[in-house]
Design a protein around this motif. Sequence first.
Motif, PDB file in Angstrom:
ATOM      1  N   MET A 206     228.362  89.455  70.585  1.00 21.92           N
ATOM      2  CA  MET A 206     229.646  89.594  71.247  1.00 21.92           C
ATOM      3  C   MET A 206     230.762  89.765  70.226  1.00 21.92           C
ATOM      4  O   MET A 206     231.663  90.587  70.408  1.00 21.92           O
ATOM      5  N   SER A 207     230.678  89.019  69.156  1.00 20.29           N
ATOM      6  CA  SER A 207     231.696  89.117  68.108  1.00 20.29           C
ATOM      7  C   SER A 207     231.685  90.505  67.465  1.00 20.29           C
ATOM      8  O   SER A 207     232.740  91.095  67.208  1.00 20.29           O
ATOM      9  N   ASP A 208     230.505  91.035  67.204  1.00 20.01           N
ATOM     10  CA  ASP A 208     230.392  92.387  66.635  1.00 20.01           C
ATOM     11  C   ASP A 208     230.984  93.426  67.580  1.00 20.01           C
ATOM     12  O   ASP A 208     231.660  94.367  67.152  1.00 20.01           O
ATOM     13  N   SER A 209     230.722  93.259  68.868  1.00 18.98           N
ATOM     14  CA  SER A 209     231.259  94.175  69.867  1.00 18.98           C
ATOM     15  C   SER A 209     232.779  94.134  69.878  1.00 18.98           C
ATOM     16  O   SER A 209     233.439  95.169  70.012  1.00 18.98           O
ATOM     17  N   GLY A 210     233.342  92.940  69.731  1.00 14.44           N
ATOM     18  CA  GLY A 210     234.794  92.812  69.697  1.00 14.44           C
ATOM     19  C   GLY A 210     235.408  93.525  68.510  1.00 14.44           C
ATOM     20  O   GLY A 210     236.464  94.165  68.627  1.00 14.44           O
ATOM     21  N   VAL A 211     234.764  93.430  67.358  1.00 11.34           N
ATOM     22  CA  VAL A 211     235.258  94.121  66.161  1.00 11.34           C
ATOM     23  C   VAL A 211     235.262  95.634  66.377  1.00 11.34           C
ATOM     24  O   VAL A 211     236.217  96.332  66.048  1.00 11.34           O
ATOM     25  N   MET A 212     234.165  96.149  66.946  1.00 10.55           N
ATOM     26  CA  MET A 212     234.058  97.581  67.217  1.00 10.55           C
ATOM     27  C   MET A 212     235.133  98.046  68.191  1.00 10.55           C
ATOM     28  O   MET A 212     235.781  99.073  67.991  1.00 10.55           O
ATOM     29  N   ARG A 213     235.356  97.275  69.251  1.00 10.41           N
ATOM     30  CA  ARG A 213     236.329  97.665  70.272  1.00 10.41           C
ATOM     31  C   ARG A 213     237.754  97.621  69.741  1.00 10.41           C
ATOM     32  O   ARG A 213     238.609  98.410  70.159  1.00 10.41           O
ATOM     33  N   ALA A 214     238.029  96.696  68.830  1.00  9.95           N
ATOM     34  CA  ALA A 214     239.370  96.594  68.249  1.00  9.95           C
ATOM     35  C   ALA A 214     239.711  97.797  67.387  1.00  9.95           C
ATOM     36  O   ALA A 214     240.887  98.089  67.150  1.00  9.95           O
TER      37      ALA A 214
ATOM     38  N   ILE B 165     235.448  89.017  75.057  1.00 11.36           N
ATOM     39  CA  ILE B 165     234.785  89.515  73.854  1.00 11.36           C
ATOM     40  C   ILE B 165     235.713  89.491  72.648  1.00 11.36           C
ATOM     41  O   ILE B 165     235.388  88.920  71.602  1.00 11.36           O
ATOM     42  N   LEU B 166     236.881  90.122  72.767  1.00  8.76           N
ATOM     43  CA  LEU B 166     237.770  90.243  71.613  1.00  8.76           C
ATOM     44  C   LEU B 166     238.393  88.910  71.214  1.00  8.76           C
ATOM     45  O   LEU B 166     238.648  88.671  70.026  1.00  8.76           O
ATOM     46  N   THR B 167     238.630  88.041  72.187  1.00  9.13           N
ATOM     47  CA  THR B 167     239.182  86.735  71.831  1.00  9.13           C
ATOM     48  C   THR B 167     238.197  85.955  70.974  1.00  9.13           C
ATOM     49  O   THR B 167     238.595  85.231  70.050  1.00  9.13           O
ATOM     50  N   LEU B 168     236.915  86.116  71.252  1.00  7.16           N
ATOM     51  CA  LEU B 168     235.894  85.457  70.434  1.00  7.16           C
ATOM     52  C   LEU B 168     235.936  85.987  69.002  1.00  7.16           C
ATOM     53  O   LEU B 168     235.879  85.207  68.038  1.00  7.16           O
ATOM     54  N   SER B 169     236.070  87.307  68.842  1.00  2.00           N
ATOM     55  CA  SER B 169     236.169  87.897  67.501  1.00  2.00           C
ATOM     56  C   SER B 169     237.424  87.411  66.785  1.00  2.00           C
ATOM     57  O   SER B 169     237.402  87.143  65.576  1.00  2.00           O
ATOM     58  N   TRP B 170     238.514  87.285  67.522  1.00  2.00           N
ATOM     59  CA  TRP B 170     239.768  86.805  66.934  1.00  2.00           C
ATOM     60  C   TRP B 170     239.635  85.345  66.491  1.00  2.00           C
ATOM     61  O   TRP B 170     240.120  84.971  65.418  1.00  2.00           O
ATOM     62  N   MET B 171     238.969  84.523  67.296  1.00  2.00           N
ATOM     63  CA  MET B 171     238.787  83.122  66.941  1.00  2.00           C
ATOM     64  C   MET B 171     237.943  82.974  65.686  1.00  2.00           C
ATOM     65  O   MET B 171     238.084  81.987  64.948  1.00  2.00           O
ATOM     66  N   GLU B 172     237.077  83.945  65.431  1.00  2.00           N
ATOM     67  CA  GLU B 172     236.265  83.916  64.213  1.00  2.00           C
ATOM     68  C   GLU B 172     236.965  84.588  63.033  1.00  2.00           C
ATOM     69  O   GLU B 172     236.360  84.783  61.979  1.00  2.00           O
ATOM     70  N   ASN B 173     238.236  84.973  63.229  1.00  2.00           N
ATOM     71  CA  ASN B 173     239.037  85.619  62.178  1.00  2.00           C
ATOM     72  C   ASN B 173     238.458  86.956  61.727  1.00  2.00           C
ATOM     73  O   ASN B 173     238.613  87.346  60.568  1.00  2.00           O
ATOM     74  N   ARG B 174     237.799  87.656  62.645  1.00  2.00           N
ATOM     75  CA  ARG B 174     237.218  88.962  62.306  1.00  2.00           C
ATOM     76  C   ARG B 174     238.127  90.111  62.705  1.00  2.00           C
ATOM     77  O   ARG B 174     237.953  91.227  62.234  1.00  2.00           O
TER      78      ARG B 174
ATOM     79  N   THR C 255     230.079  76.105  70.657  1.00  2.00           N
ATOM     80  CA  THR C 255     228.674  75.696  70.623  1.00  2.00           C
ATOM     81  C   THR C 255     227.724  76.691  69.977  1.00  2.00           C
ATOM     82  O   THR C 255     226.655  76.298  69.513  1.00  2.00           O
ATOM     83  N   TYR C 256     228.098  77.994  69.929  1.00  2.00           N
ATOM     84  CA  TYR C 256     227.151  78.992  69.418  1.00  2.00           C
ATOM     85  C   TYR C 256     227.565  79.639  68.096  1.00  2.00           C
ATOM     86  O   TYR C 256     226.809  80.443  67.553  1.00  2.00           O
ATOM     87  N   ARG C 257     228.750  79.329  67.586  1.00  2.00           N
ATOM     88  CA  ARG C 257     229.184  80.003  66.361  1.00  2.00           C
ATOM     89  C   ARG C 257     228.266  79.630  65.202  1.00  2.00           C
ATOM     90  O   ARG C 257     227.681  78.541  65.176  1.00  2.00           O
ATOM     91  N   GLN C 258     228.158  80.522  64.253  1.00  2.00           N
ATOM     92  CA  GLN C 258     227.301  80.278  63.090  1.00  2.00           C
ATOM     93  C   GLN C 258     227.939  79.225  62.194  1.00  2.00           C
ATOM     94  O   GLN C 258     229.148  79.244  61.943  1.00  2.00           O
ATOM     95  N   ARG C 259     227.130  78.307  61.739  1.00  2.00           N
ATOM     96  CA  ARG C 259     227.610  77.252  60.849  1.00  2.00           C
ATOM     97  C   ARG C 259     226.836  77.274  59.539  1.00  2.00           C
ATOM     98  O   ARG C 259     225.670  77.630  59.509  1.00  2.00           O
ATOM     99  N   THR C 260     227.496  76.846  58.473  1.00  2.00           N
ATOM    100  CA  THR C 260     226.822  76.711  57.188  1.00  2.00           C
ATOM    101  C   THR C 260     226.007  75.423  57.189  1.00  2.00           C
ATOM    102  O   THR C 260     226.529  74.345  57.482  1.00  2.00           O
ATOM    103  N   VAL C 261     224.715  75.545  56.890  1.00  2.00           N
ATOM    104  CA  VAL C 261     223.823  74.381  56.925  1.00  2.00           C
ATOM    105  C   VAL C 261     223.543  73.912  55.501  1.00  2.00           C
ATOM    106  O   VAL C 261     223.227  74.707  54.616  1.00  2.00           O
ATOM    107  N   ASP C 262     223.683  72.618  55.281  1.00  2.00           N
ATOM    108  CA  ASP C 262     223.388  72.017  53.978  1.00  2.00           C
ATOM    109  C   ASP C 262     221.865  71.926  53.835  1.00  2.00           C
ATOM    110  O   ASP C 262     221.203  71.214  54.599  1.00  2.00           O
ATOM    111  N   PRO C 263     221.266  72.647  52.841  1.00  2.00           N
ATOM    112  CA  PRO C 263     219.801  72.617  52.673  1.00  2.00           C
ATOM    113  C   PRO C 263     219.251  71.208  52.512  1.00  2.00           C
ATOM    114  O   PRO C 263     218.136  70.909  52.940  1.00  2.00           O
ATOM    115  N   ALA C 264     220.050  70.315  51.901  1.00  2.00           N
ATOM    116  CA  ALA C 264     219.567  68.953  51.665  1.00  2.00           C
ATOM    117  C   ALA C 264     219.354  68.202  52.977  1.00  2.00           C
ATOM    118  O   ALA C 264     218.500  67.317  53.070  1.00  2.00           O
TER     119      ALA C 264
END
Length: 268
Positions: free
Chosen positions: A1-9, A72-81, A245-254
């Motif tokens: 959805m985020s990728d779609s928002g970037v394309m549409r913008a 769609i686009l609001t999600l992309s905006w919230m991710e700063n894309r 709940t679904y955004r990508q997060r950085t996971v600490d390998p440890a």
Amino acid sequence: MSDSGVMRAELSIRDMLVRGMMAGALLGIATSLALTGAVQTGVPFVGAIVFPVGFVMIVCLGLELCTGNFGILTLSWMENRIGFAPMMRNFAWSFIGNLLGSVLYALLLVIALTNAWHTPVAGVAQKLVEIASAKTIAYENLGTAGMLTCFVKAMLCNWMVCLGVTMSMMSTSTFGKILGAWLPIFLFFAQGFEHAVVNMFVIPAGMMLGAPVHFSEWWLWNQIPVTLGNFVGGVLFISVAWYLTYRQRTVDPARVEGRPQGRAAIAR
């Protein structure tokens, strides 16, 4: 959805207008089909079953529907894309395109239903007159309660519309996309919720057929509050919810060291 928002913008104004007009017209066609089914059978539920064909075509063709773009686009905006300005640019031009396509189809359908205003209003045409009045004058008569009702119905509607957008992206197959998009759209239409683009067709068509609705009543008591309600519903129930709940997060390998990997880890 985020990728779609970037394309549409990044779409040009021409692309947004043309795709928006096609989307508005297709949703109008689907609405007139649903009304035809309901009038011919006397069972409104039949209309709800067939109405999603319009949304399915819009999704499969990648057209611009402003209500779906709210989520769609609001999600992309919230991710700063994407920036705020490109997001609002898409909202504005897709809205204008939807309006132009919807009103154009309304005009063409009215000509077809009335033999260019030579045949008395009946059947589907009469239903359009009744709906146009119910979506404007009925709310106006209720005052503040009517405005609130209209707004809430619009929120609930776009919750389902943006959920249809989400579910259409769950599958890579055409059939899967159709099924995923169909279910939430059926839910909103069957319950009589308020959709801005559907109303861009229904209310002008009813006015052309003689509904006692003024231009100001169309916009003040329906189009503006419904558009705002659609925006709030799509952003609150889809964009914000999915981001939390679904955004990508950085996971600490440890933190995951020693845990099961692959599908087992995802399942847990």
